[in-house]
Design a protein around this motif. Structure first.
Motif, PDB file in Angstrom:
ATOM      1  N   VAL A   2      42.777   6.879  -3.785  1.00 43.33           N
ATOM      2  CA  VAL A   2      41.417   6.576  -4.208  1.00 43.33           C
ATOM      3  C   VAL A   2      40.779   5.596  -3.221  1.00 43.33           C
ATOM      4  O   VAL A   2      41.357   4.541  -2.930  1.00 43.33           O
ATOM      5  N   ILE A   3      39.609   5.945  -2.734  1.00 42.07           N
ATOM      6  CA  ILE A   3      38.888   5.115  -1.765  1.00 42.07           C
ATOM      7  C   ILE A   3      37.552   4.704  -2.369  1.00 42.07           C
ATOM      8  O   ILE A   3      36.798   5.543  -2.861  1.00 42.07           O
ATOM      9  N   TYR A   4      37.263   3.409  -2.319  1.00 43.06           N
ATOM     10  CA  TYR A   4      36.002   2.885  -2.858  1.00 43.06           C
ATOM     11  C   TYR A   4      35.334   2.054  -1.757  1.00 43.06           C
ATOM     12  O   TYR A   4      35.856   1.020  -1.366  1.00 43.06           O
ATOM     13  N   MET A   5      34.203   2.541  -1.264  1.00 41.62           N
ATOM     14  CA  MET A   5      33.461   1.816  -0.229  1.00 41.62           C
ATOM     15  C   MET A   5      32.293   1.083  -0.881  1.00 41.62           C
ATOM     16  O   MET A   5      31.449   1.714  -1.528  1.00 41.62           O
ATOM     17  N   LEU A   6      32.255  -0.219  -0.693  1.00 39.03           N
ATOM     18  CA  LEU A   6      31.299  -1.084  -1.367  1.00 39.03           C
ATOM     19  C   LEU A   6      30.275  -1.640  -0.381  1.00 39.03           C
ATOM     20  O   LEU A   6      30.626  -2.044   0.716  1.00 39.03           O
ATOM     21  N   ARG A   7      29.050  -1.690  -0.828  1.00 38.37           N
ATOM     22  CA  ARG A   7      27.968  -2.266  -0.035  1.00 38.37           C
ATOM     23  C   ARG A   7      27.460  -3.519  -0.746  1.00 38.37           C
ATOM     24  O   ARG A   7      27.504  -3.602  -1.984  1.00 38.37           O
ATOM     25  N   ASP A   8      27.002  -4.494   0.032  1.00 37.47           N
ATOM     26  CA  ASP A   8      26.360  -5.667  -0.552  1.00 37.47           C
ATOM     27  C   ASP A   8      25.477  -5.203  -1.704  1.00 37.47           C
ATOM     28  O   ASP A   8      24.559  -4.401  -1.511  1.00 37.47           O
ATOM     29  N   PRO A   9      25.736  -5.657  -2.943  1.00 37.03           N
ATOM     30  CA  PRO A   9      25.026  -5.088  -4.088  1.00 37.03           C
ATOM     31  C   PRO A   9      23.518  -5.310  -4.074  1.00 37.03           C
ATOM     32  O   PRO A   9      22.776  -4.511  -4.662  1.00 37.03           O
ATOM     33  N   VAL A  10      23.054  -6.370  -3.405  1.00 32.57           N
ATOM     34  CA  VAL A  10      21.609  -6.570  -3.300  1.00 32.57           C
ATOM     35  C   VAL A  10      21.013  -5.478  -2.412  1.00 32.57           C
ATOM     36  O   VAL A  10      20.023  -4.829  -2.776  1.00 32.57           O
ATOM     37  N   SER A  11      21.629  -5.235  -1.271  1.00 33.31           N
ATOM     38  CA  SER A  11      21.158  -4.173  -0.378  1.00 33.31           C
ATOM     39  C   SER A  11      21.301  -2.804  -1.029  1.00 33.31           C
ATOM     40  O   SER A  11      20.446  -1.932  -0.853  1.00 33.31           O
ATOM     41  N   ARG A  12      22.387  -2.616  -1.775  1.00 32.38           N
ATOM     42  CA  ARG A  12      22.594  -1.336  -2.445  1.00 32.38           C
ATOM     43  C   ARG A  12      21.489  -1.079  -3.468  1.00 32.38           C
ATOM     44  O   ARG A  12      20.951   0.028  -3.569  1.00 32.38           O
ATOM     45  N   ALA A  13      21.143  -2.112  -4.241  1.00 30.58           N
ATOM     46  CA  ALA A  13      20.090  -1.967  -5.236  1.00 30.58           C
ATOM     47  C   ALA A  13      18.749  -1.671  -4.579  1.00 30.58           C
ATOM     48  O   ALA A  13      17.981  -0.822  -5.057  1.00 30.58           O
ATOM     49  N   MET A  14      18.470  -2.334  -3.474  1.00 34.56           N
ATOM     50  CA  MET A  14      17.230  -2.084  -2.750  1.00 34.56           C
ATOM     51  C   MET A  14      17.150  -0.636  -2.293  1.00 34.56           C
ATOM     52  O   MET A  14      16.134   0.039  -2.456  1.00 34.56           O
ATOM     53  N   SER A  15      18.252  -0.153  -1.729  1.00 33.11           N
ATOM     54  CA  SER A  15      18.290   1.211  -1.212  1.00 33.11           C
ATOM     55  C   SER A  15      18.157   2.231  -2.338  1.00 33.11           C
ATOM     56  O   SER A  15      17.416   3.208  -2.223  1.00 33.11           O
ATOM     57  N   ALA A  16      18.866   2.001  -3.433  1.00 35.70           N
ATOM     58  CA  ALA A  16      18.802   2.923  -4.565  1.00 35.70           C
ATOM     59  C   ALA A  16      17.405   2.926  -5.175  1.00 35.70           C
ATOM     60  O   ALA A  16      16.902   3.975  -5.576  1.00 35.70           O
ATOM     61  N   TYR A  17      16.791   1.762  -5.235  1.00 39.05           N
ATOM     62  CA  TYR A  17      15.429   1.690  -5.770  1.00 39.05           C
ATOM     63  C   TYR A  17      14.477   2.540  -4.925  1.00 39.05           C
ATOM     64  O   TYR A  17      13.691   3.331  -5.450  1.00 39.05           O
ATOM     65  N   LYS A  18      14.541   2.373  -3.620  1.00 38.58           N
ATOM     66  CA  LYS A  18      13.676   3.154  -2.732  1.00 38.58           C
ATOM     67  C   LYS A  18      13.901   4.650  -2.938  1.00 38.58           C
ATOM     68  O   LYS A  18      12.963   5.434  -3.036  1.00 38.58           O
TER      69      LYS A  18
END
Length: 369
Positions: free
Chosen positions: A127-143
């Protein structure tokens, strides 16, 4: 029983389809995170000559299409066509080559039934889980998601703003948390990803046993909840309830972007393939990237994040995620130093703080619009 390959991660096993073709199980799955660059990781990883792609990168079988039937499972393993063909070649030659294949479905980390179903069927899967800075991730998902809403609404609207999205999802999370902490069933949404009340009850019991926060998962939070998809510690804690730590690899998007060859080498070793030097030109290819790229649907500068208020929302998120990130780093024994640190409100500045009132009874939990 494997047809070929000495590695425990070899995809070959001694079963065939009704057409007589050799079938393969996944050697690995990439379970997320959403908007963390998993497409780039997957397509670059499967450029390795002994790591074969599935016919579709994102199968979503274990969360949305699982029906616990043998013919249903045959359809899933039938997606690993290239690996199956290689397994047949290995069997003919008697080679000890490990045939490696896998898929990448970001919803697996977020829909808890996926972990149990995969572990019961193919317990050796990596199992592989790649994590992004959650603030940046939220910004990207919002866009990505809300730009489409903005286009439907034909211009600026409160439902397009980042403040509206964060406040809405925070209220949703708070309402779930109140029920979870009081010992109630926190299910506020649909049973998406779960097959009925019995599985909901089973998942909740496993959540409490593993110490994971149920409200950080889909079904208990909405599918596109900006906040809960970045609560990585809860996701990892739950998946470790079914897979031992040595079968899970956690990496960061930022490390992958800065040192792709190094991270790919770690992943290659983890999935049981031999070392490989990846083409430098290919490593510079962004593919679907964390923010859209080749083939992506990046939203660009629209509807809220890129306004003046964006900085205030991001400062709030940096504080919101601080405790979650510290829990994550303690859990995995590693700190991602490039992630955004919590930012205190600036002196004499009118900082934004979302309303913390519980949702009204007519609050529409099941919709993201």
């Amino acid at each position: 029983t494997r047809v070929g390959g000495s590695s425990s991660t070899s995809a070959c096993f001694q079963e065939s389809s009704p057409e007589g073709k050799t079938l393969c199980k996944p050697s690995f799955v990439i379970i997320g995170a959403n908007k963390a660059g998993t497409s780039s990781l997957y397509y670059q990883l499967t450029a390795h000559p002994q790591i074969h792609p599935a016919s579709v990168k994102e199968l979503d079988y274990w969360c949305f299409f699982y029906e616990n039937r043998s013919d249903d499972l045959l359809g899933y393993v039938g997606k690993f066509v290239a690996a199956g063909e290689r397994c047949e070649a290995v069997a003919r030659t008697g080679s000890d080559e490990a045939v490696v294949t896998g898929e990448a479905s970001i919803n697996y980390s977020y829909y808890p039934s996926s972990a149990k179903r995969l572990a019961e069927t193919f317990p050796d899967t990596r199992v592989i889980y790649m994590l992004r800075d959650p603030v940046s991730r939220a910004m990207s998902a919002y866009k990505y998601h809300n730009a489409q809403i903005c286009r439907v609404l034909r211009g600026p609207h409160k439902r397009c703003s980042s403040k509206y999205a964060v406040e809405k999802h925070l209220k949703e999370y708070q309402a779930c948390t109140e029920r979870w902490e009081s010992g109630e069933n926190p299910l506020l949404l649909s049973r998406k990803g779960m097959s009925g009340d019995h599985e909901v009850a089973e998942v909740l019991a496993q959540m409490r046993e593993s110490g994971a926060d149920a409200c950080a998962f889909g079904g208990f939070s909405s599918h596109h909840n900006l906040l809960t998809r970045g609560m990585y510690a809860a996701h990892i804690r739950y998946w470790r309830h079914f897979f031992p730590q040595e079968q899970m690899l956690v990496i960061s998007t930022e490390e992958f972007q800065n040192n792709p060859q190094t991270i790919l080498s770690r992943v290659v070793e983890f999935v049981g393939a031999p070392p490989h030097t990846f083409d430098q030109a290919q490593l510079s290819e962004k593919w679907n990237g964390p923010d859209g790229g080749k083939g992506g649907r990046g939203a660009g500068n629209v509807c809220g994040w890129c306004s003046e208020d964006s900085n205030k929302v991001q400062r709030f998120l940096s504080r919101f995620y601080d405790a979650h990130n510290r829990n994550l780093f303690e859990l995995i024994g590693e700190r991602f130093g490039s992630w955004r640190q919590p930012e205190e409100p600036e002196p004499n500045q009118n900082e934004w703080v979302p309303e913390t009132l519980s949702p009204s009874p007519d609050y529409v939990y099941a919709r993201d619009v």
